[in-house]
Design a protein around this motif. Structure first.
Motif, PDB file in Angstrom:
ATOM      1  N   PRO A  48      42.096  40.383  30.990  1.00 47.19           N
ATOM      2  CA  PRO A  48      41.297  41.524  30.388  1.00 47.19           C
ATOM      3  C   PRO A  48      39.771  41.494  30.953  1.00 47.19           C
ATOM      4  CG  PRO A  48      41.393  39.894  28.747  1.00 47.19           C
ATOM      5  CD  PRO A  48      42.147  39.378  29.827  1.00 47.19           C
ATOM      6  N   ILE A  49      39.194  42.694  30.638  1.00 41.78           N
ATOM      7  CA  ILE A  49      37.763  42.561  30.923  1.00 41.78           C
ATOM      8  C   ILE A  49      37.176  41.568  30.211  1.00 41.78           C
ATOM      9  CG2 ILE A  49      35.713  43.773  30.137  1.00 41.78           C
ATOM     10  CD1 ILE A  49      37.183  46.398  30.721  1.00 41.78           C
ATOM     11  N   GLY A  50      36.038  40.769  30.612  1.00 35.55           N
ATOM     12  CA  GLY A  50      35.320  39.663  30.343  1.00 35.55           C
ATOM     13  C   GLY A  50      35.755  38.471  31.091  1.00 35.55           C
ATOM     14  N   MET A  51      35.123  37.441  30.763  1.00 37.78           N
ATOM     15  CA  MET A  51      34.998  35.986  31.649  1.00 37.78           C
ATOM     16  C   MET A  51      36.581  35.490  31.425  1.00 37.78           C
ATOM     17  SD  MET A  51      32.418  35.734  33.188  1.00 37.78           S
ATOM     18  CE  MET A  51      32.664  33.967  33.656  1.00 37.78           C
ATOM     19  N   TYR A  52      37.202  35.311  32.495  1.00 39.76           N
ATOM     20  CA  TYR A  52      38.501  34.574  32.202  1.00 39.76           C
ATOM     21  C   TYR A  52      38.386  33.237  33.065  1.00 39.76           C
ATOM     22  CZ  TYR A  52      43.479  33.920  32.195  1.00 39.76           C
ATOM     23  OH  TYR A  52      44.693  33.486  31.763  1.00 39.76           O
ATOM     24  N   GLY A  53      38.726  32.036  32.556  1.00 36.20           N
ATOM     25  CA  GLY A  53      38.557  30.705  33.332  1.00 36.20           C
ATOM     26  C   GLY A  53      39.880  30.303  33.680  1.00 36.20           C
ATOM     27  N   LEU A  54      39.742  29.923  34.957  1.00 38.23           N
ATOM     28  CA  LEU A  54      41.107  29.265  35.655  1.00 38.23           C
ATOM     29  C   LEU A  54      40.737  27.972  36.111  1.00 38.23           C
ATOM     30  CD1 LEU A  54      43.924  30.175  36.650  1.00 38.23           C
ATOM     31  CD2 LEU A  54      42.677  30.649  38.963  1.00 38.23           C
ATOM     32  N   LEU A  55      41.103  27.096  35.457  1.00 42.71           N
ATOM     33  CA  LEU A  55      40.974  25.699  35.317  1.00 42.71           C
ATOM     34  C   LEU A  55      41.859  24.800  35.985  1.00 42.71           C
ATOM     35  CD1 LEU A  55      38.519  23.652  34.417  1.00 42.71           C
ATOM     36  CD2 LEU A  55      39.711  23.455  32.136  1.00 42.71           C
ATOM     37  N   GLY A  56      41.638  23.611  36.920  1.00 38.73           N
ATOM     38  CA  GLY A  56      42.602  22.930  37.508  1.00 38.73           C
ATOM     39  C   GLY A  56      41.735  22.182  38.499  1.00 38.73           C
ATOM     40  N   ILE A  95      36.012  42.748  34.706  1.00 43.85           N
ATOM     41  CA  ILE A  95      36.639  41.357  34.803  1.00 43.85           C
ATOM     42  C   ILE A  95      36.233  40.228  35.767  1.00 43.85           C
ATOM     43  CG2 ILE A  95      39.073  40.541  35.364  1.00 43.85           C
ATOM     44  CD1 ILE A  95      40.180  43.302  34.784  1.00 43.85           C
ATOM     45  N   VAL A  96      35.792  39.459  35.117  1.00 39.88           N
ATOM     46  CA  VAL A  96      35.414  38.227  35.952  1.00 39.88           C
ATOM     47  C   VAL A  96      36.296  36.912  35.983  1.00 39.88           C
ATOM     48  CG1 VAL A  96      33.380  36.553  36.344  1.00 39.88           C
ATOM     49  CG2 VAL A  96      33.017  39.018  35.499  1.00 39.88           C
ATOM     50  N   ILE A  97      36.799  36.489  36.982  1.00 42.26           N
ATOM     51  CA  ILE A  97      37.665  35.309  37.133  1.00 42.26           C
ATOM     52  C   ILE A  97      36.816  34.257  37.666  1.00 42.26           C
ATOM     53  CG2 ILE A  97      39.791  34.640  37.837  1.00 42.26           C
ATOM     54  CD1 ILE A  97      40.821  37.227  38.529  1.00 42.26           C
ATOM     55  N   GLU A 108      31.670  26.888  28.345  1.00 44.43           N
ATOM     56  CA  GLU A 108      30.955  27.739  28.024  1.00 44.43           C
ATOM     57  C   GLU A 108      30.799  29.086  28.072  1.00 44.43           C
ATOM     58  OE1 GLU A 108      27.679  26.416  26.871  1.00 44.43           O
ATOM     59  OE2 GLU A 108      28.137  24.355  27.428  1.00 44.43           O
ATOM     60  N   LEU A 109      31.760  29.611  28.778  1.00 45.05           N
ATOM     61  CA  LEU A 109      31.749  31.087  29.025  1.00 45.05           C
ATOM     62  C   LEU A 109      33.005  32.003  28.847  1.00 45.05           C
ATOM     63  CD1 LEU A 109      30.459  30.687  32.941  1.00 45.05           C
ATOM     64  CD2 LEU A 109      29.155  31.882  31.075  1.00 45.05           C
ATOM     65  N   CYS A 110      34.226  31.323  28.685  1.00 43.25           N
ATOM     66  CA  CYS A 110      35.230  31.960  28.735  1.00 43.25           C
ATOM     67  C   CYS A 110      36.163  32.039  27.422  1.00 43.25           C
ATOM     68  CB  CYS A 110      36.331  31.500  29.857  1.00 43.25           C
ATOM     69  SG  CYS A 110      35.599  31.386  31.529  1.00 43.25           S
ATOM     70  N   PRO A 111      36.444  33.421  26.855  1.00 41.67           N
ATOM     71  CA  PRO A 111      37.089  33.421  25.547  1.00 41.67           C
ATOM     72  C   PRO A 111      38.666  33.165  25.992  1.00 41.67           C
ATOM     73  CG  PRO A 111      36.214  35.410  26.469  1.00 41.67           C
ATOM     74  CD  PRO A 111      35.500  34.486  27.506  1.00 41.67           C
ATOM     75  N   ARG A 112      39.016  33.515  27.168  1.00 42.32           N
ATOM     76  CA  ARG A 112      40.269  33.216  27.642  1.00 42.32           C
ATOM     77  C   ARG A 112      40.368  32.549  28.811  1.00 42.32           C
ATOM     78  NH1 ARG A 112      44.255  36.013  25.258  1.00 42.32           N
ATOM     79  NH2 ARG A 112      45.474  35.883  26.868  1.00 42.32           N
ATOM     80  N   MET A 113      41.689  31.568  29.294  1.00 38.07           N
ATOM     81  CA  MET A 113      41.573  30.724  30.178  1.00 38.07           C
ATOM     82  C   MET A 113      43.007  30.378  30.415  1.00 38.07           C
ATOM     83  SD  MET A 113      40.706  26.962  28.512  1.00 38.07           S
ATOM     84  CE  MET A 113      41.621  26.315  29.953  1.00 38.07           C
ATOM     85  N   ALA A 114      43.293  29.845  31.608  1.00 43.14           N
ATOM     86  CA  ALA A 114      44.523  29.389  31.933  1.00 43.14           C
ATOM     87  C   ALA A 114      44.322  27.892  32.891  1.00 43.14           C
ATOM     88  CB  ALA A 114      45.237  30.249  32.952  1.00 43.14           C
ATOM     89  N   ILE A 115      45.190  26.901  32.698  1.00 43.14           N
ATOM     90  CA  ILE A 115      45.100  25.725  33.226  1.00 43.14           C
ATOM     91  C   ILE A 115      46.153  25.894  34.308  1.00 43.14           C
ATOM     92  CG2 ILE A 115      45.322  23.225  33.180  1.00 43.14           C
ATOM     93  CD1 ILE A 115      44.111  23.289  30.474  1.00 43.14           C
TER      94      ILE A 115
END
Length: 290
Positions: free
Chosen positions: A28-36, A186-188, A199-206
């Motif tokens: 969605p709109i907002g900060m989205y973290g893609l961690l790996g 939308i910021v990935i 610090e930044l992301c209300p939603r994320m995926a690993i």
């Protein structure tokens, strides 16, 4: 604007590496973290979303836009800061932004000047706008990179490993800038640095080995580990024994000894204490089990 929806995305390279394996995400709109970790498939996914390469299977939708079928339409609303990007070192920040703005279709010179000045203020580079880019620090170059990515007022902004190599001051400045942009876009954020996401992301995926291991709200994801995470200080020469006996998800040195974090559904025994899980523990547990 509606969400970015990625469905069943897969990519296998000619050397047999399965870079993406049935990736499905709703962003969605907002900060989205893609961690790996490095090599997890994050950059492949970012390049695919940015239409720089095509998948073997799957689809990407941005609102009503079919990204894979209409790549040129996606590029009109895309901002992209890759992990490695080059600048012309002999040009000033102002001149290069002007050149890039023309390439992005901002033809009116008055409009272009207003946009560039506003962006230079936004990324705190206005005072050095006449300075050659070759003299910029790493953090200044990253902020310039965000400025060029925002030239076309994108609906989708992709930043790939943006804080690697930045000092703490520059990293915090970058956090604040991305957070501000994420209020309307939308910021990935693709990274292997856990703190960036925390610090930044209300939603994320690993993601690891081309697969999504877990996705959702970081606090809710951390909740799944509560009551199951234990810590103990041991001698360095005991580490292999503990790895054989317990589910050790991480270890670190402290005052010459080793501290291990163990995942267990029951108390693992003498010397262990129950601890609160953090996002790094979630990350390590997912990578451990992958």
């Amino acid at each position: 604007m509606q969400d970015l929806i990625i469905s069943n995305l897969s990519k296998t390279y000619k050397n047999g590496v399965k870079a993406l394996q049935d990736i499905t995400l709703q962003i969605p709109i907002g900060m989205y973290g893609l961690l790996g970790p490095n090599g997890a498939g994050k950059s492949t996914l970012m390049r695919t979303i940015a239409t720089l390469q095509t998948p073997d299977f799957g689809s990407i939708q941005l609102g009503g836009l079919d990204v894979l079928a209409q790549p040129n339409e996606l590029r009109k609303v895309l901002g992209y800061l890759p992990q490695q990007f080059g600048v012309y070192p002999a040009l000033s920040a102002e001149l290069l932004l002007d050149h890039l703005a023309v390439l992005k279709g901002i033809i009116n010179s008055k409009e272009r000047k207003e946009i560039i000045q506003a962006l230079l203020h936004k990324v705190n580079l206005y005072e050095v706008r006449k300075q050659k880019l070759g003299g910029f620090s790493g953090g200044m170059k990253q902020r310039f990179g965000i400025a060029q990515a925002l030239l076309n007022n994108p609906k989708l902004l992709i930043v790939d490993e943006p804080t690697a190599g930045l000092d703490p001051v520059e990293r915090n400045r970058f956090y604040n800038l991305l957070s501000e942009v994420g209020e309307q876009t939308i910021v990935i954020l693709s990274t292997h640095i856990v703190d960036d996401v925390k610090e930044l992301c209300p939603r994320m995926a690993i993601i690891n080995k081309g697969k999504v291991l877990v996705q959702g709200n970081p606090l809710q994801i951390m909740e799944n580990l509560q009551g199951r995470l234990y810590e103990k200080m041991i001698h360095k020469n005991e580490l292999e024994h503990y790895k054989n006996e317990y589910q050790v998800i991480s270890d670190r040195l402290y005052l010459g000894n080793q501290i291990v974090h163990v995942l267990s559904d029951k108390h693992p025994g003498s010397g262990f204490k129950l601890i609160e899980a953090n996002l790094e523990d979630v990350y390590m547990s997912q990578i451990f089990n992958a």
